[in-house]
Design an enzyme around this catalytic site. Structure first.
Site, short mmCIF file in Angstrom:
data_model
loop_
_atom_site.label_atom_id
_atom_site.label_comp_id
_atom_site.label_asym_id
_atom_site.label_seq_id
_atom_site.Cartn_x
_atom_site.Cartn_y
_atom_site.Cartn_z
N LYS A 75 0.69 -1.28 0.58
CA LYS A 75 0.44 -0.09 -0.04
C LYS A 75 0.56 1.49 0.26
CE LYS A 75 -1.78 2.40 3.06
NZ LYS A 75 -1.87 3.60 3.25
N CYS B 255 14.26 10.29 5.84
CA CYS B 255 14.49 9.73 7.20
C CYS B 255 15.44 10.30 7.68
CB CYS B 255 14.28 7.74 7.22
SG CYS B 255 15.15 7.09 6.32
N GLY C 18 4.71 4.69 13.35
CA GLY C 18 4.82 3.09 13.39
C GLY C 18 4.45 2.75 15.54
N GLU D 34 5.13 8.13 15.31
CA GLU D 34 4.05 7.94 15.29
C GLU D 34 2.91 7.06 15.13
OE1 GLU D 34 5.89 10.69 15.69
OE2 GLU D 34 5.58 10.81 17.56
N GLU E 240 11.89 15.94 14.73
CA GLU E 240 12.41 15.51 13.50
C GLU E 240 11.03 16.90 12.71
OE1 GLU E 240 10.31 11.72 11.52
OE2 GLU E 240 11.93 12.07 10.34
N GLU F 104 10.45 1.02 9.58
CA GLU F 104 11.62 2.21 9.65
C GLU F 104 11.43 3.63 10.12
OE1 GLU F 104 12.39 1.08 5.50
OE2 GLU F 104 13.18 -0.81 5.40
P1 NAD Z 1 2.81 8.23 7.94
O1 NAD Z 1 3.32 7.51 9.22
O2 NAD Z 1 1.71 9.25 8.09
O3 NAD Z 1 2.28 7.46 7.13
C1 NAD Z 1 3.05 6.62 5.88
C2 NAD Z 1 2.01 5.00 6.36
O4 NAD Z 1 1.92 4.20 6.89
C3 NAD Z 1 0.99 5.76 5.12
O5 NAD Z 1 0.98 4.94 4.03
C4 NAD Z 1 -0.04 5.78 5.71
O6 NAD Z 1 -1.17 5.66 4.80
C5 NAD Z 1 0.04 5.08 6.24
N1 NAD Z 1 -0.48 4.93 7.95
C6 NAD Z 1 -1.27 6.03 7.85
N2 NAD Z 1 -1.96 5.62 9.53
C7 NAD Z 1 -1.38 4.80 9.51
C8 NAD Z 1 -2.37 2.72 10.69
N3 NAD Z 1 -3.57 3.44 11.13
N4 NAD Z 1 -2.04 1.54 10.66
C9 NAD Z 1 -1.25 1.39 9.65
N5 NAD Z 1 -1.24 2.30 8.20
C10 NAD Z 1 -0.73 3.77 8.31
O7 NAD Z 1 4.34 8.87 7.59
P2 NAD Z 1 4.49 9.83 6.10
O8 NAD Z 1 4.58 11.21 6.34
O9 NAD Z 1 3.97 9.08 4.78
O10 NAD Z 1 5.79 9.95 6.20
C11 NAD Z 1 7.30 10.54 6.52
C12 NAD Z 1 7.77 9.65 8.05
O11 NAD Z 1 8.43 8.03 7.32
C13 NAD Z 1 9.12 10.44 8.42
O12 NAD Z 1 8.66 10.39 9.96
C14 NAD Z 1 9.97 9.78 8.03
O13 NAD Z 1 11.62 9.72 8.94
C15 NAD Z 1 9.75 8.40 7.93
N6 NAD Z 1 10.46 7.54 7.16
C16 NAD Z 1 11.22 6.38 7.60
C17 NAD Z 1 12.09 5.93 6.63
C18 NAD Z 1 13.62 4.51 7.58
O14 NAD Z 1 13.81 3.84 6.32
N7 NAD Z 1 13.68 4.36 8.84
C19 NAD Z 1 12.27 6.39 5.16
C20 NAD Z 1 11.35 6.82 4.70
C21 NAD Z 1 10.49 8.11 5.88
#
Ligand code: NAD
Length: 494
Positions: free
Chosen positions: A189, A296, A245, A243, A394, A262
C-alpha cells in the site's frame, strides 16, 4: 503548464488519462487491474492543484488482495531461489524500460526534481537486482548423518507493506524485492499522497510475476490500519513516522504479526575542526536538503566545532541562497516543493518557533516562497539551544539548525540526547578518531565523511524510536523469513 512539463507528460505514454485508460493507474490484484471508486485525489505539490486520482480501496479489495497473496504463496515459495530471482530480474527490467514514465509521474505527485525521480527509479531497479542475488544458506551446526542439527529459513508468509510519500517507489519496492526473494508474497500500500507511481510500477509486474505474488492496493490511512489488523497477513513491513509505527505495533500484536519498522530520525552530523571544508560543505548541503529535507536519514542537526562553526555556517548560507527552488520539471531546479500542505505548515511553524528563540539567527531562507505550491527555501538557523523544537523534533523539511560544540564528550552526549537513533555522520580527516567516536553513537548507521548513503549489502535501520529490525543485506532478507531448526536425535536409532 510549461513546455518541459508538457514534454515530460507526453512521454508518459501519452498522458495520465491514457495511462488510466490502459489500466496502469489501477490497483493490481491477482495479476489483474482492479479499480475502485476513484476517491483519492492526488495533489501536485508544485501547484497545489489536483494531479490525478487513485482508487480508494475498501476492505473487500483488501480481502481479495490478501486471498490472492495467500493462494499464490505455496507455488512461489516452492520455486527455487534461482527461478524467483529470474522473475524478479524480469520485473526490474520492465521497470527500467518505463523508468522515464514512472519518474515523470513521481515528480508530478511527489514534487522532487525529475533527475532525482529518475535516480530513484534506476536505484530501485539496481537494488532489486542486487537483492535477487541474496540467498540465506542453511547453517549446519552438526552435519546430517545419523544425527544432525541444521538451521534453515522459511518464508514468513503473506507480507503487508506500507510505504510513505517521500521516496515512495524505492521504499515500497525494496520491501517487495526482499519479501519476494525470501519466498513471501505481498500486498503493498503506497501513501495516499503519492499512490500513482506505485500503481504504475505495480501494473508493470502483470504478466511477469505469477498472479497474486505482488498485489498493490491504494487507499488512505484506514486501509493501512486494516492491513495491520488483517488475520490473513503474517508480517507488516512499515516505513513511516514513529507515531504511526507505534500504532502499527499495537495493532499487529493482536495477531502476533512479525514487524519491521523503518521510522523517523533526527540525524546528527558532527563536524570536527580538521575537516576539509571545500569538500564537505557541498556534501552537507545535499545531506540536509536533498529531497527538500524529506528523508528519514537527512542531516537534521548539524553540530560544528566552535573553531569552524561560523565559517561552515557562512559557506552553507552562500550555497543555500543560490539553491534554485522550483518545479521538479523545470531544468535547473535544485530543490522541489514540500510534498504536502500539512508538512509545509509544519516546517513553517518549526522555523517561526525557532526564530522566536533568544539568540537565534536565520542565515538563509526562513519563510515560504510566494505563489502557489508548497515551496520553502533551504533554511539555516544558528544560535539555538538543544531544547528548541527545530532541534528536538524531526523537521522532515528544508530547515537545518547549526549548533556549536567544544568537546568530543559533549557533542556525543548531545548527539545521543534524542528519542531517535537512525543514523549519524562524522566529518574529519582523522579516520581513527572518527571510528572511535562512532562506537559511542547510539544509532543504526554511522557514515564517515558522508551522510545518507545506505548500501544494499549492509543492514539499515534504527535504534530507539527510529525503528525495529533491519532492512537490506542478508539481514534484510532474513527479516522476511522464520528460522526453523532441524534436529535429528541419535539416541533412539530406528
Ligand atoms: P505516516 O506514518 O504518516 O504514513 C506512512 C504510511 O502509513 C502511509 O501509507 C499511511 O497511509 C499509513 N498509515 C497511516 N496510519 C496508519 C495506521 N494507523 N496503520 C497502518 N498504516 C497507517 O508517514 P509519512 O508522513 O508518510 O512519512 C514520513 C515519515 O516516514 C517520517 O517520519 C520519516 O522519517 C519516515 N521515514 C522513515 C524511513 C526509514 O527508513 N527509517 C524512510 C522514509 C521515511
Amino acid at each position: 503548464m510549461n513546455e518541459w512539463t508538457r514534454i515530460m507528460l507526453l512521454s508518459f505514454p501519452s498522458n495520465i488519462d491514457a495511462a488510466v485508460a490502459a489500466g496502469e493507474l489501477q490497483m493490481t490484484i491477482d495479476g489483474e487491474p482492479v479499480g475502485a471508486a476513484p476517491a483519492l485525489v492526488v495533489i501536485n505539490p508544485a501547484t497545489g492543484e489536483p494531479a490525478g486520482r487513485a482508487p480508494d480501496a475498501g476492505t473487500a479489495d483488501l480481502d481479495r488482495a490478501v486471498a490472492a497473496a495467500r493462494a499464490a504463496l505455496p507455488r512461489w515459495s516452492g520455486m527455487t531461489h534461482a527461478a524467483r530471482a529470474e522473475r524478479l530480474g524480469a520485473f526490474a527490467d520492465a521497470i527500467q524500460r518505463r523508468a522515464h514514465d514512472v519518474a515523470a509521474v513521481l515528480t508530478l505527485e511527489q514534487g522532487k526534481e525529475l533527475a532525482s525521480a529518475t535516480f530513484e527509479i534506476f536505484g530501485t531497479v539496481a537494488w532489486m537486482k542486487q537483492f535477487s542475488t541474496i540467498e540465506i544458506p542453511e547453517a549446519v551446526i552438526r552435519p546430517v548423518g545419523r544425527d544432525g542439527l541444521v538451521v534453515r529459513h522459511r518464508p514468513v508468509g503473506v507480507v503487508g507493506a506500507i510505504a510513505p510519500w517521500n521516496v515512495p517507489v524505492f521504499l515500497g519496492f525494496m520491501k517487495v524485492a526482499q519479501a519476494l526473494i525470501a519466498g513471501c508474497t505481498i500486498v503493498l500500500k503506497p501513501s495516499p499522497f503519492t499512490p500513482l507511481s506505485t500503481l504504475l510500477v505495480g501494473a508493470l509486474s502483470r504478466g511477469i510475476l505469477p498472479p497474486g505474488v505482488l498485489n498493490v492496493v491504494s487507499g488512505g490511512d484506514a486501509l493501512g490500519q486494516a492491513m495491520t489488523d488483517h488475520e490473513g497477513i503474517d508480517k507488516i513491513s512499515f516505513t513511516g513516522s514513529t507515531e504511526t509505527g507505534k500504532r502499527v505495533v499495537e495493532s499487529a500484536s493482536r495477531t502476533m504479526k512479525r514487524v519491521t519498522l523503518e521510522l523517523g530520525g533526527n540525524d546528527p552530523a558532527i563536524i570536527l575542526p580538521d575537516a576539509d571544508l571545500d569538500r564537505i560543505v557541498p556534501a552537507l548541503m545535499i545531506g540536509a536538503f536533498g529531497n527538500a529535507g524529506q528523508v528519514c536519514m537527512a542531516i537534521k542537526r548539524l553540530f560544528v566545532h566552535e573553531d569552524i562553526h561560523d565559517e561552515v555556517a557562512a559557506r552553507l548560507a552562500v550555497l543555500a541562497r543560490d539553491h534554485v527552488v522550483g518545479s521538479g520539471f523545470e531544468p535547473g531546479t535544485a530543490m522541489g516543493p514540500i510534498q504536502n500542505r500539512a508538512q509545509f505548515d509544519r516546517v513553517i511553524e518549526l522555523v517561526e518557533d525557532a526564530g522566536r528563540m533568544p539568540g537565534a539567527q536565520i542565515l538563509a531562507g526562513g519563510k515560504p516562497l510566494d505563489g502557489p505550491g508548497f515551496f520553502y527555501p533551504p533554511t539555516l538557523v544558528v544560535g539555538l539551544d538543544d531544547d528548541a523544537r527545530l532541534v528536538r523534533e524531526e523537521q522532515f523539511g528544508p530547515a537545518l539548525p547549526i549548533l556549536s560544540w567544544r568537546t568530543e564528550d559533549e557533542v556525543i552526549a548531545r548527539a545521543n540526547a534524542t528519542r531517535f537513533g537512525l543514523s549519524a555522520s562524522i566529518w574529519t580527516r582523522d579516520l581513527e578518531k572518527a571510528q572511535d567516536m562512532s562506537k559511542r553513537l547510539d544509532v543504526g548507521t554511522v557514515w564517515i565523511n558522508a551522510h545518507g548513503l545506505p548500501d544494499p549489502a549492509a543492514p539499515f535501520g534504527g535504534t530507539k524510536e527510529s525503528g525495529l529490525g533491519r532492512s537490506f543485506g542478508p539481514m534484510g532478507v532474513e527479516a522476511y523469513m522464520e528460522a526453523q531448526t532441524l534436529s535429528i536425535e541419535p539416541s533412539l536409532p530406528m
